[in-house]
Design an enzyme around this catalytic site. Structure first.
Site, mmCIF file in Angstrom:
data_model
loop_
_atom_site.group_PDB
_atom_site.id
_atom_site.type_symbol
_atom_site.label_atom_id
_atom_site.label_comp_id
_atom_site.label_asym_id
_atom_site.label_seq_id
_atom_site.Cartn_x
_atom_site.Cartn_y
_atom_site.Cartn_z
ATOM 1 N N GLY A 142 11.537 4.513 8.076
ATOM 2 C CA GLY A 142 11.023 5.843 8.312
ATOM 3 C C GLY A 142 11.028 6.219 9.784
ATOM 4 C CB ALA A 180 -0.957 -0.005 1.175
ATOM 5 C CG LEU A 181 4.641 0.500 -1.675
ATOM 6 C CD1 LEU A 181 5.853 0.331 -2.588
ATOM 7 C CD2 LEU A 181 5.036 0.276 -0.224
ATOM 8 C CG HIS A 182 2.253 6.294 1.675
ATOM 9 N ND1 HIS A 182 3.439 6.800 2.171
ATOM 10 C CD2 HIS A 182 1.729 5.518 2.671
ATOM 11 C CE1 HIS A 182 3.616 6.377 3.402
ATOM 12 N NE2 HIS A 182 2.604 5.586 3.739
ATOM 13 N N GLY A 241 5.600 8.503 1.127
ATOM 14 C CA GLY A 241 6.570 8.237 2.181
ATOM 15 C C GLY A 241 7.463 7.057 1.839
ATOM 16 C CG HIS A 242 5.896 3.152 1.616
ATOM 17 N ND1 HIS A 242 4.549 3.379 1.686
ATOM 18 C CD2 HIS A 242 6.203 2.407 2.713
ATOM 19 C CE1 HIS A 242 4.058 2.801 2.766
ATOM 20 N NE2 HIS A 242 5.041 2.207 3.410
ATOM 21 C CB SER A 265 -0.305 6.598 7.700
ATOM 22 O OG SER A 265 -0.744 5.318 8.128
ATOM 23 C CB SER A 266 -0.818 2.206 4.422
ATOM 24 O OG SER A 266 0.468 2.164 3.848
ATOM 25 N NE ARG A 267 -3.510 0.569 10.568
ATOM 26 C CZ ARG A 267 -2.370 -0.023 10.861
ATOM 27 N NH1 ARG A 267 -1.268 0.697 10.916
ATOM 28 N NH2 ARG A 267 -2.322 -1.326 11.094
#
Length: 334
Positions: A152, A33-35, A37-38, A190-192
């Site tokens: 991170g 669930a990369l965004h 930040g990743h 965050s993925s959430r």
């Protein structure tokens, strides 16, 4: 190394992946669930190893990290989109194993223990979480055999525990912490975050605002002390303070300068005020913890603390649990 992104699903395929002839290998561990930040982690890894190095990203939703009632089944799996993120950020390979590839005998009977640090804050709220996290990180370090691993700083307690494990168990790897990436409104990526509706997101902004309020309180009081220290220690003290715009003509400048005690409590109070206000929003923010801790062991810092600290917060908005933190510096160089 450059070239087409390779997708690897088994340990055998990973072991056959040729290492860079002249450069180092970096690993970025994710649960998918990369965004952005990743992507920042992957780009930083590429910068660290250079064009001659190799960047491997792992995508694995680790069941050992999820406790009873947590969102293991709900956790998003978006491998196709994740591969695009990895390719765009400069990864060479993605290791995306199935659960039985990582744990071929079922849940492992031998696990890494996070020790006392793993029982605080996140560990108190989520018993066993850090044992499961360290176990899979140890396995993935063995499988990927990197020279450096990037994590991170948003997950500050996780990062501290990984560094402790690498030191205590003599893993031959350099651990690199990468600063938290935030959205334009301050919310930590965050993925959430995708679970938040518009109203929930507005409430969730209190996490970062609380941290910034604590940081600003520290900066304001540190500036006051600096001005007080610059005031003369003679009869001109009161005049100098008045000239600075402080309505404290009767204050002793050196007493203000020495009054470092209680500053951590002032930082906590400033952050807590924002969180208490958010508890009256609709929907309300349900605070799990607010803590100002020593990053070496995640114990609370005392009123006379000096050095680096972490201001950390965790809360629920609706059914979504979020965490955030910022580093702070107490003392002469704050």
């Amino acid at each position: 190394m450059t070239g087409p992104l390779q997708l690897l699903n088994t340990a055998e395929e990973l072991h056959k992946l040729p290492r860079a002839a002249a450069g180092r290998r970096a690993v970025v561990m994710t649960m998918g669930a990369l965004h952005e930040g990743h992507a920042t982690l992957v780009r930083t890894a590429r910068e660290e190893v250079g064009p001659d190095g190799q960047v491997v990203v792992t995508v694995f939703v680790n069941p050992l990290q999820f406790g009873a009632g947590e969102d293991l089944d709900r956790y998003p799996r978006t491998l196709d989109a994740d591969l695009l993120v990895c390719e765009g950020a400069g990864a060479d390979a993605v290791f995306a194993p199935a659960v039985d590839e990582v744990y071929p005998g079922g849940d492992p009977q031998v696990r890494i223990s996070a020790g006392p640090m793993g029982e605080r804050l996140e560990g108190a709220t989520r018993p066993g979480h850090f044992d499961g996290m360290l176990t899979v990180v140890a396995k993935l370090l063995h499988l990927t055999r990197p020279d450096l691993a990037l994590f991170g700083q948003k997950d500050a307690q996780q990062l501290a525990l990984i560094r402790r494990m690498v030191t205590d168990l003599n893993f031959p790897v350099e651990v690199v912490g990468v600063p938290t990436v935030r959205e334009d409104d301050g919310l930590a990526l965050s993925s959430r975050n995708r679970y938040l509706g518009p109203a929930e997101r507005r409430t969730a902004l209190a996490l970062s605002r609380a941290l910034f309020a604590g940081r600003d309180r520290l900066a304001a009081q540190a500036a006051l002390r600096a001005r007080a220290e610059a005031a003369p220690a003679s009869d001109e003290r009161a005049t100098a303070l008045a000239r600075l715009g402080e309505i404290r003509a009767s204050a002793d400048a050196h007493a203000v300068s020495a009054a470092n005690g209680g500053l951590p409590d002032a930082v906590r109070a400033a952050a807590r005020h924002v969180l208490e206000e958010a508890g009256r929003h609709e929907p309300p923010l349900a605070l799990d913890y607010l803590a100002l801790v020593d990053p070496q062991d995640f114990t609370d810092v005392g009123p006379d603390f000096t050095g680096q600290a972490v201001l950390a917060v965790a809360a629920k908005v609706g059914t979504t649990r979020l965490i955030d933190n910022i580093p702070l510096e107490f003392g002469a160089h704050a």
